[in-house]
Design an enzyme around this catalytic site. Structure first.
Site, short mmCIF file in Angstrom:
data_model
loop_
_atom_site.label_atom_id
_atom_site.label_comp_id
_atom_site.label_asym_id
_atom_site.label_seq_id
_atom_site.Cartn_x
_atom_site.Cartn_y
_atom_site.Cartn_z
N ASP A 11 3.41 -8.34 -52.40
CA ASP A 11 3.20 -9.70 -51.89
C ASP A 11 4.06 -10.63 -52.73
O ASP A 11 3.83 -10.79 -53.94
CB ASP A 11 1.72 -10.08 -52.01
CG ASP A 11 1.37 -11.32 -51.18
OD1 ASP A 11 2.30 -11.95 -50.64
OD2 ASP A 11 0.17 -11.64 -51.08
N ASP A 105 6.93 -11.86 -46.19
CA ASP A 105 6.81 -11.73 -47.65
C ASP A 105 5.80 -10.69 -48.09
O ASP A 105 5.39 -10.68 -49.25
CB ASP A 105 6.44 -13.09 -48.25
CG ASP A 105 5.10 -13.61 -47.76
OD1 ASP A 105 4.66 -13.17 -46.69
OD2 ASP A 105 4.51 -14.46 -48.45
N GLU A 106 5.41 -9.79 -47.20
CA GLU A 106 4.31 -8.88 -47.54
C GLU A 106 4.50 -7.56 -46.81
O GLU A 106 4.87 -7.53 -45.63
CB GLU A 106 2.99 -9.54 -47.12
CG GLU A 106 1.75 -8.80 -47.51
CD GLU A 106 0.50 -9.54 -47.05
OE1 GLU A 106 -0.60 -9.02 -47.34
OE2 GLU A 106 0.60 -10.60 -46.40
#
Length: 470
Positions: A11, A105-106
């Site tokens: 993350d 983003d993960e």
């Protein structure tokens, strides 16, 4: 459940805000808030410097400004965020063929499926996780938090424990001991309503839920939800990491701690969710034909509304405008507990004339400046924009510009016929600020500075520090 912590969850830390700090030297180490800047605006991401003042995602922008008036408030630049995300996902792909992106983003990574894990053991997994974080920082200048565990649920919990800029590993066999003191809201799918039901039964921690037993949870929550919660409370999760899904839909939803009654706030959350939905759609390389909203009321009654477009799209404007039209048909005055936005009828292409549809809808609706996930803020001017009178151009804060004399810069603000620009690039020192008339012919919208200019430098990420290491 695996006997080694070989499922990794990455993350990126305060991703949108961190990218903005990396791209704008004058903002490094300072509060930055990214989101919609209009009257219905909602915070998408706040840097860790801004979080010290109480600013967080999903907060109304007006409240964020009251809490942190000196922060830089910027509109999102998804072109740049996608560039950085592509670099991060490529690095993850070097570690394993099984990478499951959840958003820009993960992502989950199955380390057992790759050839970089010499042995399925704790030490080897920790070394790979640490190496991955270094590779991401070297390639992008940004920090990411890594969780390692024997299941996806626990890996995600571990990455939350690692934040910001750290690595946290949950040893196999230690799951229940780790989970026991955590609040039940830690578990996926446990929102305010479920937590309240459990609280009334005296179950406030994960350990309480596990000790209550499956029969009691089935009685309180029903068969499906009760069985799922019992498994999660015991740390049981055998879901695999799936690199490619034949998804029939893409959707996101939020459950709120306090029922939403203010109409403008409901609309703002729908706009934000539409943007998040499109992020996932684009990350999967898909488009969709039908936009769906989901509304759960204060009394748990749930309804959906849908609108089918002329063709499949992945354009945020189209999805956001369709979702806005749909929520306008729903009476939300009694209180909203949950909102969701989804896209169905997925395809692998888009229909070009939908861009004209988006432009027409935007012109007709006249959306507030800087609504969540507004498009166009990070792109070169379109033909339509070039055709506009210079005085009609919208100079949104954070937008990339080019000046004939001073080169690249970004908009700090505009108003009363003037626009203020700071001239700097990712590799420069903090730049000078200049002000121009909004119709200055030497000032043009521009693309972001290429991603390559962001690599190989130090001190660009928000927060800094070495983080935690397990």
């Amino acid at each position: 459940m695996r006997g080694a912590p070989t499922i990794l969850h990455l993350d990126m830390d305060a991703f949108y805000a961190a990218v903005e700090q990396a791209a704008k030297p004058s903002l490094r180490g300072k509060p930055v808030v990214v989101g919609g800047l209009g009257p219905r605006g909602v915070v998408s991401t706040a840097s860790y410097e801004a979080r010290l003042y109480g600013v967080h995602s999903a907060m109304p922008m007006a409240q964020a400004r009251r809490l942190c008036p000196n922060a830089a408030y910027l509109t999102p630049r998804f072109t740049l965020y996608r560039q950085v995300s592509d670099v991060v996902m490529e690095i993850l792909g070097r570690h394993s063929p099984l990478v499951e992106p959840l958003s820009l983003d993960e992502a989950f990574v199955d380390l057992e499926a790759g050839d970089m894990l010499e042995a399925a053991e704790t030490r080897a997994a920790r070394e790979v996780g640490a190496r991955l974080r270094v590779m991401i920082r070297e390639a992008t200048g940004l920090s990411g938090s890594v969780g390692l565990a024997g299941s996806k649920m626990l890996a995600k919990i571990a990455s939350e424990e690692a934040k910001p800029d750290g690595l946290y590993l949950i040893e196999p066999g230690a799951e229940r001991e780790l989970l026991a003191p955590m609040p039940v809201r830690t578990l996926p799918g446990v929102g305010p309503a479920t937590a309240e039901v459990l609280r009334r039964a005296g179950l406030t921690t994960v350990g309480d839920a596990a000790e209550a037993g499956e029969a009691e949870l089935l009685r309180l929550l029903g068969k499906a939800h009760g069985a799922s919660l019992y498994a999660m409370a015991n740390g049981w999760d055998d879901r695999p990491v799936i690199a490619e899904r034949d998804a029939k839909s893409v959707s996101v939803e939020d459950t709120f701690d306090v029922d939403l009654t203010e109409r403008t706030l409901v609309q703002a959350h729908v706009a934000r969710l539409a943007g998040r939905c499109v992020e996932r759609l684009q990350a999967a390389g898909r488009s969709g034909r039908t936009v769906v909203i989901k509304v759960r009321s204060y009394d748990f009654s749930t309804l959906t509304r849908s609108e089918t477009l002329r063709g499949p799209t992945d354009d945020p404007s189209v999805v956001r405008e369709a979702a806005a039209r749909l929520i306008d048909t729903v009476d939300t005055t009694a209180g909203v507990r949950l909102l969701g936005v989804g896209v169905t009828g997925l395809a692998d292409f888009t229909q070009e004339d939908l861009f004209a549809q988006a432009a027409a809808a935007a012109e007709a609706a006249g959306p507030a400046e800087g609504e969540p996930h507004a498009v166009g803020a990070a792109r070169a001017p379109s033909e339509e924009e070039d055709a506009k009178p210079l005085a009609d151009r919208r100079w949104l804060p954070g937008r990339d510009v080019w000046h004939a004399e001073h080169g690249f810069g970004w908009v700090q603000g505009s108003g009363v016929g003037r626009v203020t620009v700071r001239f700097e690039t990712p590799d420069s020192a903090p730049g000078r600020v200049r002000t121009y008339p909004v119709d200055d012919p030497g000032l043009q919208p521009a693309d972001p500075v290429p991603l390559a200019a962001m690599a190989g430098r130090e001190g660009r990420s928000s927060g800094g520090g070495t983080g935690r290491a397990e």
